[in-house]
Motif scaffolding. Structure first.
Motif, PDB file in Angstrom:
ATOM      1  N   MET A 289       0.839  -1.193   0.000  1.00 31.02           N
ATOM      2  CA  MET A 289       0.000   0.000   0.000  1.00 31.02           C
ATOM      3  C   MET A 289       0.879   1.251   0.000  1.00 31.02           C
ATOM      4  O   MET A 289       1.906   1.301   0.674  1.00 31.02           O
ATOM      5  CB  MET A 289      -0.910   0.009   1.230  1.00 31.02           C
ATOM      6  CG  MET A 289      -1.758   1.260   1.367  1.00 31.02           C
ATOM      7  SD  MET A 289      -2.790   1.271   2.863  1.00 31.02           S
ATOM      8  CE  MET A 289      -4.080   0.141   2.381  1.00 31.02           C
ATOM      9  N   LYS A 290       0.442   2.252  -0.738  1.00 30.93           N
ATOM     10  CA  LYS A 290       1.154   3.520  -0.779  1.00 30.93           C
ATOM     11  C   LYS A 290       0.589   4.480   0.269  1.00 30.93           C
ATOM     12  O   LYS A 290      -0.575   4.390   0.650  1.00 30.93           O
ATOM     13  CB  LYS A 290       1.042   4.155  -2.171  1.00 30.93           C
ATOM     14  CG  LYS A 290       1.727   3.355  -3.271  1.00 30.93           C
ATOM     15  CD  LYS A 290       1.653   4.087  -4.597  1.00 30.93           C
ATOM     16  CE  LYS A 290       2.360   3.299  -5.692  1.00 30.93           C
ATOM     17  NZ  LYS A 290       3.809   3.184  -5.446  1.00 30.93           N
TER      18      LYS A 290
ATOM     19  N   THR B 291      -0.182   7.432  -0.105  1.00 33.45           N
ATOM     20  CA  THR B 291      -1.247   8.247  -0.699  1.00 33.45           C
ATOM     21  C   THR B 291      -2.621   7.592  -0.562  1.00 33.45           C
ATOM     22  O   THR B 291      -3.644   8.261  -0.705  1.00 33.45           O
ATOM     23  CB  THR B 291      -0.947   8.504  -2.190  1.00 33.45           C
ATOM     24  OG1 THR B 291      -0.665   7.259  -2.838  1.00 33.45           O
ATOM     25  CG2 THR B 291       0.249   9.426  -2.353  1.00 33.45           C
ATOM     26  N   GLU B 292      -2.651   6.302  -0.268  1.00 36.57           N
ATOM     27  CA  GLU B 292      -3.918   5.599  -0.093  1.00 36.57           C
ATOM     28  C   GLU B 292      -4.461   5.718   1.325  1.00 36.57           C
ATOM     29  O   GLU B 292      -5.594   5.322   1.597  1.00 36.57           O
ATOM     30  CB  GLU B 292      -3.748   4.117  -0.450  1.00 36.57           C
ATOM     31  CG  GLU B 292      -3.352   3.867  -1.892  1.00 36.57           C
ATOM     32  CD  GLU B 292      -3.133   2.396  -2.172  1.00 36.57           C
ATOM     33  OE1 GLU B 292      -4.108   1.611  -2.018  1.00 36.57           O
ATOM     34  OE2 GLU B 292      -2.005   2.009  -2.520  1.00 36.57           O
TER      35      GLU B 292
ATOM     36  N   ASP C 199       7.478   6.138   0.033  1.00 31.90           N
ATOM     37  CA  ASP C 199       6.416   5.847  -0.930  1.00 31.90           C
ATOM     38  C   ASP C 199       5.514   4.722  -0.436  1.00 31.90           C
ATOM     39  O   ASP C 199       4.329   4.923  -0.168  1.00 31.90           O
ATOM     40  CB  ASP C 199       7.030   5.494  -2.286  1.00 31.90           C
ATOM     41  CG  ASP C 199       5.972   5.267  -3.351  1.00 31.90           C
ATOM     42  OD1 ASP C 199       4.895   5.890  -3.267  1.00 31.90           O
ATOM     43  OD2 ASP C 199       6.223   4.460  -4.270  1.00 31.90           O
ATOM     44  N   GLU C 200       6.087   3.539  -0.285  1.00 31.60           N
ATOM     45  CA  GLU C 200       5.325   2.365   0.139  1.00 31.60           C
ATOM     46  C   GLU C 200       5.291   2.232   1.664  1.00 31.60           C
ATOM     47  O   GLU C 200       6.304   2.420   2.335  1.00 31.60           O
ATOM     48  CB  GLU C 200       5.949   1.096  -0.452  1.00 31.60           C
ATOM     49  CG  GLU C 200       5.885   1.012  -1.970  1.00 31.60           C
ATOM     50  CD  GLU C 200       4.538   0.513  -2.473  1.00 31.60           C
ATOM     51  OE1 GLU C 200       3.750   0.029  -1.643  1.00 31.60           O
ATOM     52  OE2 GLU C 200       4.296   0.611  -3.686  1.00 31.60           O
ATOM     53  N   CYS C 201       4.132   1.878   2.192  1.00 30.92           N
ATOM     54  CA  CYS C 201       4.006   1.606   3.628  1.00 30.92           C
ATOM     55  C   CYS C 201       4.641   0.262   3.969  1.00 30.92           C
ATOM     56  O   CYS C 201       4.590  -0.672   3.177  1.00 30.92           O
ATOM     57  CB  CYS C 201       2.538   1.531   4.045  1.00 30.92           C
ATOM     58  SG  CYS C 201       1.581   3.012   3.759  1.00 30.92           S
ATOM     59  N   THR C 202       5.192   0.164   5.148  1.00 31.36           N
ATOM     60  CA  THR C 202       5.566  -1.138   5.680  1.00 31.36           C
ATOM     61  C   THR C 202       4.302  -1.765   6.274  1.00 31.36           C
ATOM     62  O   THR C 202       3.309  -1.072   6.520  1.00 31.36           O
ATOM     63  CB  THR C 202       6.644  -1.019   6.778  1.00 31.36           C
ATOM     64  OG1 THR C 202       6.086  -0.332   7.905  1.00 31.36           O
ATOM     65  CG2 THR C 202       7.860  -0.271   6.266  1.00 31.36           C
TER      66      THR C 202
ATOM     67  N   GLU D 243       0.903   0.207   7.512  1.00 37.67           N
ATOM     68  CA  GLU D 243      -0.384  -0.024   6.837  1.00 37.67           C
ATOM     69  C   GLU D 243      -1.477  -0.401   7.828  1.00 37.67           C
ATOM     70  O   GLU D 243      -2.628   0.042   7.702  1.00 37.67           O
ATOM     71  CB  GLU D 243      -0.210  -1.120   5.792  1.00 37.67           C
ATOM     72  CG  GLU D 243      -1.475  -1.448   5.014  1.00 37.67           C
ATOM     73  CD  GLU D 243      -1.249  -2.530   3.975  1.00 37.67           C
ATOM     74  OE1 GLU D 243      -2.246  -3.162   3.563  1.00 37.67           O
ATOM     75  OE2 GLU D 243      -0.090  -2.747   3.571  1.00 37.67           O
TER      76      GLU D 243
ATOM     77  N   GLU E  80       7.022  12.620   0.440  1.00 36.09           N
ATOM     78  CA  GLU E  80       7.575  12.607  -0.916  1.00 36.09           C
ATOM     79  C   GLU E  80       8.986  13.189  -0.912  1.00 36.09           C
ATOM     80  O   GLU E  80       9.888  12.665  -1.569  1.00 36.09           O
ATOM     81  CB  GLU E  80       6.680  13.405  -1.860  1.00 36.09           C
ATOM     82  CG  GLU E  80       7.154  13.360  -3.306  1.00 36.09           C
ATOM     83  CD  GLU E  80       6.233  14.125  -4.243  1.00 36.09           C
ATOM     84  OE1 GLU E  80       6.506  14.134  -5.458  1.00 36.09           O
ATOM     85  OE2 GLU E  80       5.241  14.721  -3.761  1.00 36.09           O
TER      86      GLU E  80
END
Length: 420
Positions: A1-2, A4-5, A22-25, A29, A17
């Protein structure tokens, strides 16, 4: 999951940014949405999983919603050590770079100027206070700290704080906080004493557990099956062949750390020791000397196994087998950081074989066993299943000089491919 979600503000996403997040761990999440909903949380996650961002991002996001008082302490973050408090404060500065959120780190030391700076931050009401329990209580007892408006109470590495004897301090601080607050607890393990504290300070918490990660593949793992008395001899042979550079040796107790440190100093090694008997300023001095290379070997209890970021440690030695697999992963995770290679060696005495076998079972592989140097005498056979019966058998096979992994003037022979 990013990121931004997630339901994070544009300002925080802009900071992420800029920091190339960028990506969640997995822990981020699962935890961030729960904290954003205002629920209490107890999360089990080891160091290196991104847990600091997991609690800082949603709290910063909520603090900047405009619904919290200005010039008041709105969040207390408890940290077991000065070093971890500093690291959390640094991440806080990065995540809140585009926001007016203020923070102050409160930790021990004999610097009067530092104490006054901390006092100023508490009196003026920093939004987020990141503190070690003892030092925060010192300020509280002087009468100028107002915790009546705290909305968030976060305990980071709760199990380590309890191991260091901070239970009473934490409970004393918790009693000064409003009952209507959000409490968040992160711990690498969940022993009974942590469960009891959670019942006392959390309200109907959501539980999140992230499985312990396996060690990084680039860490070369090996072990010596030896007697307790051969352990120092192995170190002597190791360092005679190749002088140490940035080595951490983990021991099981403060007493053992002191004994090993004394023995290594007699070998004319540049050694420092790290344990909870040291004053804060002493610990910081040792860490500084270790980072700068004045000290090559750091002998430590598990107090430094978590939360310390030193990127160029090439060798970790477990002088004693850790009590559980999680501690093993934390310890050896101090090496092979920042794309470096690393080696983790464990000394396994007769009485420790069973614990070591449990670690191997957790890792789902047999760790390569290096023969004990022949000059140190006969070594035990590795037979952990017989430990409960006390049937320790000495290796009957007489070692030939060619069986030793350490030769005069040579380097250590690592495990064969597929055996690390």
């Amino acid at each position: 999951m990013k990121f931004t979600e997630l339901n994070l503000s544009e300002t925080i996403l802009e900071a992420l940014e800029a920091m190339r997040f960028d990506e969640c761990t997995p822990i981020q999440e699962k935890s961030i949405p729960i904290i954003l909903e205002g629920k209490d949380l107890i999360a089990v996650a080891q160091t290196g999983t991104g847990k600091t961002a997991a609690f800082l991002l949603p709290v910063i996001n909520k603090l900047n919603s405009g619904n919290y008082p200005e010039d008041a302490i709105n969040c207390i973050i408890m940290s077991p050590t000065r070093e971890l408090a500093q690291q959390i404060d640094q991440q806080m500065e990065g995540f809140s770079y585009f926001m007016p959120t203020s923070s102050v780190a409160i930790y021990g030391g004999n610097d009067g100027i530092l104490f006054e700076q901390q006092k100023r931050g508490l009196v003026l009401g920093a939004d987020v206070v990141i503190a070690t329990p003892g030092r925060l209580l010192s300020h509280i007892n002087l009468g100028y700290v107002d915790l009546s408006k705290v909305s968030f109470f976060i305990l980071d590495e709760a199990d380590r704080m309890l191991d260091m004897g901070f239970y009473d301090d934490i409970m004393q601080i918790a009693k000064l906080l409003p009952k209507e607050r959000q409490t968040i607890m992160f711990s690498a393990t969940m022993p009974t004493k942590i469960q009891q504290m959670a019942k006392n300070i959390l309200h109907d918490p959501v539980e999140v557990k992230i499985a312990v990660s396996k060690p990084a593949e680039k860490i070369i793992q090996a072990a010596y099956v030896c007697t307790e008395y051969q352990k120092l001899g192995i170190i002597r042979v190791l360092f005679a062949q190749e002088p140490p550079e940035k080595v951490i040796i983990f021991a099981s107790s403060k007493l053992k750390v002191k004994e090993v440190t004394k023995s290594l100093k007699m070998m004319k090694l540049n050694v420092g020791e790290m344990h909870s008997d040291l004053e804060q300023i002493q610990r910081e001095q040792i860490m500084h000397e270790f980072k700068t290379g004045k000290v090559n070997v750091l002998v430590a209890t598990d107090i430094v196994a978590r939360g310390i970021d030193i990127d160029d440690i090439r060798l970790v030695i477990n002088f004693d087998v850790p009590h559980d697999s999680e501690d093993y992963v934390h310890r050896i995770g101090r090496t092979a950081r920042a794309n470096n290679d690393g080696v983790a060696l464990t000394f396994v005495s007769e009485k420790e074989q069973r614990d070591f076998k449990q670690i191997e079972d957790f890792l789902e592989k047999d760790i390569y066993k290096i023969p004990v140097p022949i000059e140190l005498g006969e070594a035990p056979a590795y037979n952990p299943k017989s430990q409960s019966k006390g049937e320790f058998k000495r290796s009957e096979k007489k070692r030939r000089p060619g069986n030793s992994s350490f030769r005069k003037g040579g380097r250590q022979k690592g495990p064969k491919k597929g055996q690390n």
